[in-house]
Design a protein around this motif. Sequence first.
Motif, mmCIF file in Angstrom:
data_model
loop_
_atom_site.group_PDB
_atom_site.id
_atom_site.type_symbol
_atom_site.label_atom_id
_atom_site.label_comp_id
_atom_site.label_asym_id
_atom_site.label_seq_id
_atom_site.Cartn_x
_atom_site.Cartn_y
_atom_site.Cartn_z
ATOM 1 N N SER A 81 2.942 -25.180 46.819
ATOM 2 C CA SER A 81 1.890 -25.116 45.811
ATOM 3 C C SER A 81 2.463 -25.617 44.484
ATOM 4 N N PRO A 82 1.628 -25.931 43.511
ATOM 5 C CA PRO A 82 2.156 -26.347 42.209
ATOM 6 C C PRO A 82 3.065 -25.296 41.572
ATOM 7 N N GLN A 83 2.905 -24.030 41.952
ATOM 8 C CA GLN A 83 3.746 -22.955 41.422
ATOM 9 C C GLN A 83 5.069 -22.820 42.159
ATOM 10 N N GLU A 115 2.126 -18.337 54.185
ATOM 11 C CA GLU A 115 1.433 -19.356 53.390
ATOM 12 C C GLU A 115 1.152 -18.841 51.993
ATOM 13 N N ASP A 116 1.711 -19.517 50.991
ATOM 14 C CA ASP A 116 1.448 -19.204 49.578
ATOM 15 C C ASP A 116 1.828 -17.760 49.239
ATOM 16 N N ARG A 165 -4.494 -30.709 54.453
ATOM 17 C CA ARG A 165 -3.847 -30.745 53.145
ATOM 18 C C ARG A 165 -3.302 -32.140 52.845
ATOM 19 N N LEU A 176 3.710 -23.458 51.163
ATOM 20 C CA LEU A 176 2.458 -23.553 51.902
ATOM 21 C C LEU A 176 2.722 -23.881 53.364
ATOM 22 N N LYS A 221 5.367 -22.122 45.531
ATOM 23 C CA LYS A 221 5.304 -21.259 46.712
ATOM 24 C C LYS A 221 5.141 -22.103 47.977
ATOM 25 N N GLY A 279 5.349 -28.777 43.138
ATOM 26 C CA GLY A 279 6.107 -27.532 42.978
ATOM 27 C C GLY A 279 7.527 -27.721 42.508
#
Length: 263
Positions: free
Chosen positions: A46-48, A150-151, A79, A52, A50, A175
């Motif tokens: 994820s952009p943070q 996931e996340d 995705r 996926l 985490k 990320g």
Amino acid sequence: MTITTLPDRAVVRVAGPDARGFLQGLLTSDIDTLTPDHPLYAGLLSPQGKALFDMMLFADGDDVLVDVAADRAEALMRRLTMYRLRKAVTIAPTDLVVIAAWDGEGEGHTRDPRLAALGARWIAESGPLADGYTEHRLEHGVPDSADIGEDQLLWLETGADLLNGVSFTKGCYVGQENTARMHHRDKVRRRLVPLHIEAATDTGAILDAAGRSAGTLRSRHGATGIAHLRLEAAGGTLSIGGVPATALRPAWLAGAIAAASAA
């Protein structure tokens, strides 16, 4: 000596003139280093930062074969398709299977990119089915996709930096900013850690000797589990639902646990 297909894995093909550049901008590992003799372990974050999806990548000419958890393959294709935009890339399922071999088997095939001690890993049209892979993986304390989820966990918390799952020199990917910051500031305080659990227990909450929360059990197979654990607690007494547990220190993880315990 064992060789087996891994029925809980699926293979997705990423093809087309832009395939490698497309993946290079998304995944944590350096796709420029992917060759038939050098598979990669990687994450799509994820952009943070985490996790996926975690995956292994194998070169098939200019195409990339993606070894991913079977129950996550369709979501991964969706995705990747979302990111594709106008790039000349095709993303499709295959009927190929993932093969693992250890204890002297798999000669002539590529090694598992996470850890040489896991043995060989490759893609094939078919293969035999045998028991023992989960026990073999847990013997070396390596988490699986189900442990990562996931996340839920930051990519470095999964041990990816210790299992060849991230490049800190390749440049940007989804990320990357938070992942690089954690690495360079040494801010990885929790990781997936193997545990020895002395008896059956129903709860996933892990407590330290003072009764404080130390982490959560992510999976268990027999007496061995994988926990998302505060590293500073890994050197002390642990319990799960009143059952004693001990953090294990496989060679690839021992240094990170020792450093956190000494801090």
